[in-house]
Motif scaffolding. Structure first.
Motif, short mmCIF file in Angstrom:
data_model
loop_
_atom_site.label_atom_id
_atom_site.label_comp_id
_atom_site.label_asym_id
_atom_site.label_seq_id
_atom_site.Cartn_x
_atom_site.Cartn_y
_atom_site.Cartn_z
N LEU A 1 -3.28 -29.77 -22.19
CA LEU A 1 -2.88 -28.86 -23.26
C LEU A 1 -2.96 -29.50 -24.64
CD1 LEU A 1 0.32 -27.18 -21.71
CD2 LEU A 1 -1.96 -26.19 -21.93
N ALA B 1 5.94 -26.60 -26.79
CA ALA B 1 5.58 -27.44 -25.66
C ALA B 1 5.12 -28.78 -26.20
CB ALA B 1 4.47 -26.78 -24.84
N VAL C 1 3.55 -32.37 -25.25
CA VAL C 1 2.80 -32.99 -24.15
C VAL C 1 2.23 -34.32 -24.62
CG1 VAL C 1 2.22 -30.76 -23.11
CG2 VAL C 1 0.67 -31.78 -24.81
N ARG D 1 3.43 -25.79 -14.11
CA ARG D 1 3.55 -27.13 -14.68
C ARG D 1 4.95 -27.70 -14.45
NH1 ARG D 1 -0.07 -29.03 -18.45
NH2 ARG D 1 1.07 -30.95 -17.92
N CYS E 1 11.66 -17.73 -19.19
CA CYS E 1 10.78 -17.86 -18.03
C CYS E 1 10.99 -16.70 -17.05
CB CYS E 1 11.03 -19.19 -17.32
SG CYS E 1 10.49 -20.64 -18.27
N ILE F 1 4.27 -22.20 -28.49
CA ILE F 1 4.43 -21.28 -27.36
C ILE F 1 4.44 -19.86 -27.91
CG2 ILE F 1 5.94 -20.54 -25.47
CD1 ILE F 1 7.06 -23.37 -25.36
N LEU G 1 8.09 -29.10 -15.81
CA LEU G 1 8.73 -28.95 -17.11
C LEU G 1 9.83 -29.98 -17.29
CD1 LEU G 1 8.96 -25.04 -17.39
CD2 LEU G 1 7.12 -26.57 -18.14
N GLU H 1 1.62 -19.50 -18.68
CA GLU H 1 0.68 -20.55 -18.29
C GLU H 1 1.40 -21.82 -17.83
OE1 GLU H 1 -2.94 -21.05 -20.79
OE2 GLU H 1 -1.92 -19.64 -22.13
N LEU H 2 2.69 -21.91 -18.13
CA LEU H 2 3.46 -23.09 -17.74
C LEU H 2 4.16 -22.92 -16.39
CD1 LEU H 2 5.11 -23.91 -21.20
CD2 LEU H 2 2.97 -24.78 -20.25
N VAL I 1 5.66 -31.26 -19.24
CA VAL I 1 5.69 -30.54 -20.51
C VAL I 1 7.14 -30.41 -20.95
CG1 VAL I 1 5.09 -28.41 -21.72
CG2 VAL I 1 3.62 -29.25 -19.87
#
Length: 297
Positions: free
Chosen positions: A177, A169, A171, A191, A210, A259, A193, A187-188, A239
């Motif tokens: 993060l 990831a 950022v 978010r 995912c 990740i 992406l 956790e993403l 992200v």
């Protein structure tokens, strides 16, 4: 009867034009016309009807055309056989590569060394998505491709893994993060992406991971160039899920966060038709690429 005459006749018949045939053969149009006329005189029949703007086959020409095409194909096959036996390779090869490859492999160096070893071979290069490159391989439009590996071997295609590295990831430095060493994929889920476009190997890997983590990714931005993904993330727009080496190359703009749960890997592979390229030059390119590029772990 000369092979050149048959070649000129077949080209004119297939293109339905003396002008287009001359351009394709890189010969002056009067030369093409003269050789076809010479062939017709030798056979005692007109093969082409020149009475209209579009050149058409006469009934005799329509009968002769398939045999002329077969004769030229047989001569080409003889030449290929001799080339294989003598080790002499000539012709044209085309390699395709994913646009998102970046600097993962030294493709210019690979092609330069192939050209040095086989100076008589013309080399073509095309960029596209993994999906489209596989279609081109099946259709015989390209001889070899560098594609994103999705985990499943496409039918009729042989794969040779050359790059395998984790996705991270990436950022912006002000992102929540940015102060963490690692993040769980789940956790993403909420978010925005930033990812490669549909049809790329990395995009397929991300979507599959995912789904395995129980959510559908919200892809806010997508681009074919992975450096653009890092730049978007660096501006705080989301992200970016990109290879670790790419994140490190853009560390001035982004923070790399590992990740885990699960780890995701992006892979590149050489791909070619399992039944082999259609020419000795194509086979030489595949062999050269395998020798120059070490297999990934």
């Amino acid at each position: 009867m000369e092979l050149r005459q048959l070649e000129y006749f077949v080209t004119v018949a297939e293109l339905a034009s003396f002008t287009k045939a001359a351009e394709a053969l890189h010969v002056a149009q009067p030369g093409v016309s003269a050789q076809v006329r010479k062939l017709e005189r030798e056979l005692g029949h007109d093969l082409l009807d020149r009475s209209s703007r579009t050149v058409r086959l006469t009934p005799v020409g329509a009968t002769v055309l398939p045999q002329a095409q077969a004769a030229l194909a047989a001569v080409a096959a003889v030449r290929r056989t001799v080339d294989e036996l003598s080790g002499l390779v000539r012709g044209r090869v085309t390699i395709g590569t994913v646009i998102s490859m970046g600097k993962a492999i030294d493709l210019p160096g690979l092609l330069a060394s192939f050209h040095e070893a086989h100076s008589g071979v013309e080399i073509g290069l095309t960029e596209d998505s993994s999906e489209h490159l596989l279609e081109a391989l099946h259709a015989g439009r390209i001889d070899l491709a560098v594609i994103g590996r999705t985990g499943t071997r496409p039918p009729g295609i042989t794969l040779y893994d050359i790059v395998n590295e984790p996705l991270v990831a990436a950022v912006g430095h002000q992102d929540p993060l940015a102060g963490r060493e690692r993040v769980g994929l789940a956790e993403l889920a909420d978010r925005a992406l930033i990812c490669l476009t549909q049809g790329t190997g990395l995009r397929s890997v991300v979507e599959a991971a995912c789904a395995g983590a129980g959510f559908r990714p919200h892809i806010a931005f997508e681009a074919a160039d992975p450096h653009v993904l890092a730049q978007l993330a660096g501006r705080g727009l989301g992200v970016a899920l990109i290879p670790a080496s790419l994140a490190r190359a853009n560390e001035a703009e982004v923070r790399l966060v590992e990740i885990d749960r699960p780890r995701i890997h992006g892979s590149l592979a050489l791909a070619w038709r399992t039944d082999g390229p259609t020419s000795p030059a194509g086979a030489a390119l595949v062999a050269h690429a395998r020798a120059r590029l070490p297999r990934a772990d």
